[in-house]
Motif scaffolding. Structure first.
Motif, PDB file in Angstrom:
ATOM      1  N   GLU A   1      41.072  55.757  40.323  1.00  0.00           N
ATOM      2  CA  GLU A   1      40.947  54.583  39.448  1.00  0.00           C
ATOM      3  C   GLU A   1      39.694  53.801  39.855  1.00  0.00           C
ATOM      4  O   GLU A   1      39.515  53.427  41.015  1.00  0.00           O
ATOM      5  CB  GLU A   1      42.177  53.683  39.575  1.00  0.00           C
ATOM      6  N   ALA A   2      38.799  53.571  38.891  1.00  0.00           N
ATOM      7  CA  ALA A   2      37.577  52.815  39.162  1.00  0.00           C
ATOM      8  C   ALA A   2      37.907  51.333  39.342  1.00  0.00           C
ATOM      9  O   ALA A   2      38.741  50.770  38.631  1.00  0.00           O
ATOM     10  CB  ALA A   2      36.584  52.996  38.019  1.00  0.00           C
ATOM     11  N   LEU A   3      37.244  50.711  40.306  1.00  0.00           N
ATOM     12  CA  LEU A   3      37.407  49.276  40.550  1.00  0.00           C
ATOM     13  C   LEU A   3      36.135  48.497  40.187  1.00  0.00           C
ATOM     14  O   LEU A   3      36.197  47.448  39.549  1.00  0.00           O
ATOM     15  CB  LEU A   3      37.752  49.032  42.027  1.00  0.00           C
ATOM     16  N   ASN A   4      34.978  49.008  40.639  1.00  0.00           N
ATOM     17  CA  ASN A   4      33.691  48.382  40.332  1.00  0.00           C
ATOM     18  C   ASN A   4      33.673  46.892  40.680  1.00  0.00           C
ATOM     19  O   ASN A   4      33.308  46.035  39.862  1.00  0.00           O
ATOM     20  CB  ASN A   4      33.344  48.576  38.847  1.00  0.00           C
ATOM     21  N   TRP A   5      34.051  46.593  41.910  1.00  0.00           N
ATOM     22  CA  TRP A   5      33.967  45.219  42.400  1.00  0.00           C
ATOM     23  C   TRP A   5      32.568  44.993  42.976  1.00  0.00           C
ATOM     24  O   TRP A   5      32.165  45.643  43.938  1.00  0.00           O
ATOM     25  CB  TRP A   5      35.002  44.968  43.499  1.00  0.00           C
ATOM     26  N   TYR A   6      31.847  44.074  42.390  1.00  0.00           N
ATOM     27  CA  TYR A   6      30.521  43.720  42.887  1.00  0.00           C
ATOM     28  C   TYR A   6      30.641  42.434  43.704  1.00  0.00           C
ATOM     29  O   TYR A   6      31.098  41.405  43.195  1.00  0.00           O
ATOM     30  CB  TYR A   6      29.543  43.539  41.729  1.00  0.00           C
ATOM     31  N   LEU A   7      30.209  42.504  44.946  1.00  0.00           N
ATOM     32  CA  LEU A   7      30.438  41.411  45.881  1.00  0.00           C
ATOM     33  C   LEU A   7      29.114  40.852  46.392  1.00  0.00           C
ATOM     34  O   LEU A   7      28.208  41.603  46.761  1.00  0.00           O
ATOM     35  CB  LEU A   7      31.276  41.894  47.066  1.00  0.00           C
ATOM     36  N   SER A   8      29.008  39.543  46.411  1.00  0.00           N
ATOM     37  CA  SER A   8      27.822  38.865  46.927  1.00  0.00           C
ATOM     38  C   SER A   8      28.280  37.732  47.837  1.00  0.00           C
ATOM     39  O   SER A   8      28.303  36.561  47.426  1.00  0.00           O
ATOM     40  CB  SER A   8      26.968  38.327  45.773  1.00  0.00           C
ATOM     41  N   PRO A   9      28.682  38.072  49.075  1.00  0.00           N
ATOM     42  CA  PRO A   9      29.232  37.061  49.990  1.00  0.00           C
ATOM     43  C   PRO A   9      28.297  35.891  50.235  1.00  0.00           C
ATOM     44  O   PRO A   9      28.752  34.770  50.462  1.00  0.00           O
ATOM     45  CB  PRO A   9      29.475  37.851  51.283  1.00  0.00           C
ATOM     46  N   ARG A  10      26.981  36.152  50.181  1.00  0.00           N
ATOM     47  CA  ARG A  10      26.021  35.069  50.414  1.00  0.00           C
ATOM     48  C   ARG A  10      26.307  33.874  49.497  1.00  0.00           C
ATOM     49  O   ARG A  10      26.195  32.714  49.888  1.00  0.00           O
ATOM     50  CB  ARG A  10      24.607  35.615  50.186  1.00  0.00           C
ATOM     51  N   TYR A  11      26.682  34.154  48.248  1.00  0.00           N
ATOM     52  CA  TYR A  11      26.925  33.093  47.280  1.00  0.00           C
ATOM     53  C   TYR A  11      28.406  32.767  47.106  1.00  0.00           C
ATOM     54  O   TYR A  11      28.737  31.740  46.518  1.00  0.00           O
ATOM     55  CB  TYR A  11      26.335  33.474  45.920  1.00  0.00           C
ATOM     56  N   GLU A  12      29.274  33.647  47.588  1.00  0.00           N
ATOM     57  CA  GLU A  12      30.700  33.483  47.305  1.00  0.00           C
ATOM     58  C   GLU A  12      31.501  32.929  48.476  1.00  0.00           C
ATOM     59  O   GLU A  12      32.608  32.425  48.259  1.00  0.00           O
ATOM     60  CB  GLU A  12      31.280  34.837  46.864  1.00  0.00           C
ATOM     61  N   CYS A  13      30.973  33.013  49.690  1.00  0.00           N
ATOM     62  CA  CYS A  13      31.776  32.498  50.808  1.00  0.00           C
ATOM     63  C   CYS A  13      30.967  31.686  51.800  1.00  0.00           C
ATOM     64  O   CYS A  13      31.551  31.058  52.686  1.00  0.00           O
ATOM     65  CB  CYS A  13      32.495  33.645  51.530  1.00  0.00           C
TER      66      CYS A  13
END
Length: 305
Positions: free
Chosen positions: A148-160
């Motif tokens: 199952e594809a998830l395709n989570w794009y994560l950018s911790p610099r801006y998100e945490c």
């Protein structure tokens, strides 16, 4: 008498013509109104059809998905290796507790997931200052692999992490004195400190001056906190810059992680004759700050554009 009748007939014709023109104008307005109304109705129908199609497609995808739910959240930040913990959770619609194995794929790495209360969970560490992508999850049962594809794009610099924006507005006088260019600046420094996780607080705030990219002065300042995220400082600064040099003024916010958020407030380039070199677009006004560690090593540098 005939001439009078002719005049009367002409007047009556003009009146009738005027009435016809008014009626034609009213008809044109009604036709235009009907056209607009029909156009709006067609547009509404098209939007409704598009919304219905999108909803049907979403429901079909949901039905075809192997997952009943999937989510992720950030955990603790480690500033020693510049990583953040990412907790990933997926809930398959069908699984066999003692048989089904779940594996999460993030880039070229695979992470075995653990079943907890109907959800497969795993914790992975990803870089804070880089973007990451969690591609998919695989369920393995007796040699059969379902993906199952998830395709989570994560950018911790801006998100945490915390983001610091700064702007300087004011007036300045500039003069030449022998072989130096004298800058006399006065104005308002506005800081906007956006904390993502609520764990941020400013340990210290500095003003730092550089000539030819070498630090010549650093002083701690007490900025006034106007709100939860807004800070203000009244700037008064005078500096002599030798001919043929560049001058930069920065404000640095040191957070409780030990990160130095550096924002440029002013930049001046002086040629060998003591003339101010025309600068390009002053992109740094209100821009996001670059991030450095305690030794001054760059961790995340905003590109000049």
């Amino acid at each position: 008498m005939k001439r009078d009748w002719s005049k009367i007939a002409a007047v009556v014709s003009c009146i009738l013509l005027l009435i016809c023109l008014v009626q034609i104008s009213d008809l044109k307005q009604q036709v235009n109104h009907m056209r607009n109304d029909i156009s709006n109705r067609i547009s509404n129908v098209e939007n409704s059809v598009q919304n219905i199609s999108s909803e049907v497609y979403r429901q079909l995808e949901k039905e075809a998905s192997l997952l009943a739910d999937s989510q992720w959240e950030y955990g603790d930040v480690n500033m020693e290796d510049h990583t953040v913990m990412l907790r990933c959770s997926v809930c398959p619609k069908e699984y066999q507790p003692e048989v089904t194995k779940a594996v999460l794929l993030c880039g070229s790495e695979e992470y075995l997931m653990t079943l907890e209360n109907g959800a497969y969970i795993t914790d992975i560490r990803i870089p804070v200052f880089e973007e990451s992508k969690v591609d998919q999850v695989q369920f393995c049962e007796a040699g059969v692999v379902r993906t199952e594809a998830l395709n989570w794009y994560l950018s911790p610099r801006y998100e945490c992490l915390t983001t610091v924006y700064a702007d300087f507005s004011g007036t300045g006088s500039f003069s030449k004195n022998e072989n130096v260019y004298v800058l006399d600046m006065s104005g308002d420094v506005n800081l906007y400190i956006e904390s993502k996780g609520g764990n941020f607080h400013a340990e210290k705030i500095y003003l730092a001056e550089y000539i030819d990219e070498k630090e010549i002065s650093r002083e701690e300042i007490q900025a006034e906190q106007m709100s939860a995220m807004d800070y203000y400082y009244a700037l008064e600064k005078k500096r002599e810059v030798p001919f043929g040099c560049t001058y930069d003024l920065y404000i640095e916010v040191v957070d409780n992680y030990g990160l130095h958020h550096r924002n440029r407030l002013e930049h001046k380039a002086i040629d060998s004759e003591g003339n101010l070199v025309d600068a390009d677009l002053e992109w740094w006004h209100g821009a996001e700050g670059s991030i450095y560690d305690e030794e001054g090593n760059p961790l995340y540098v905003i590109n000049e554009y």
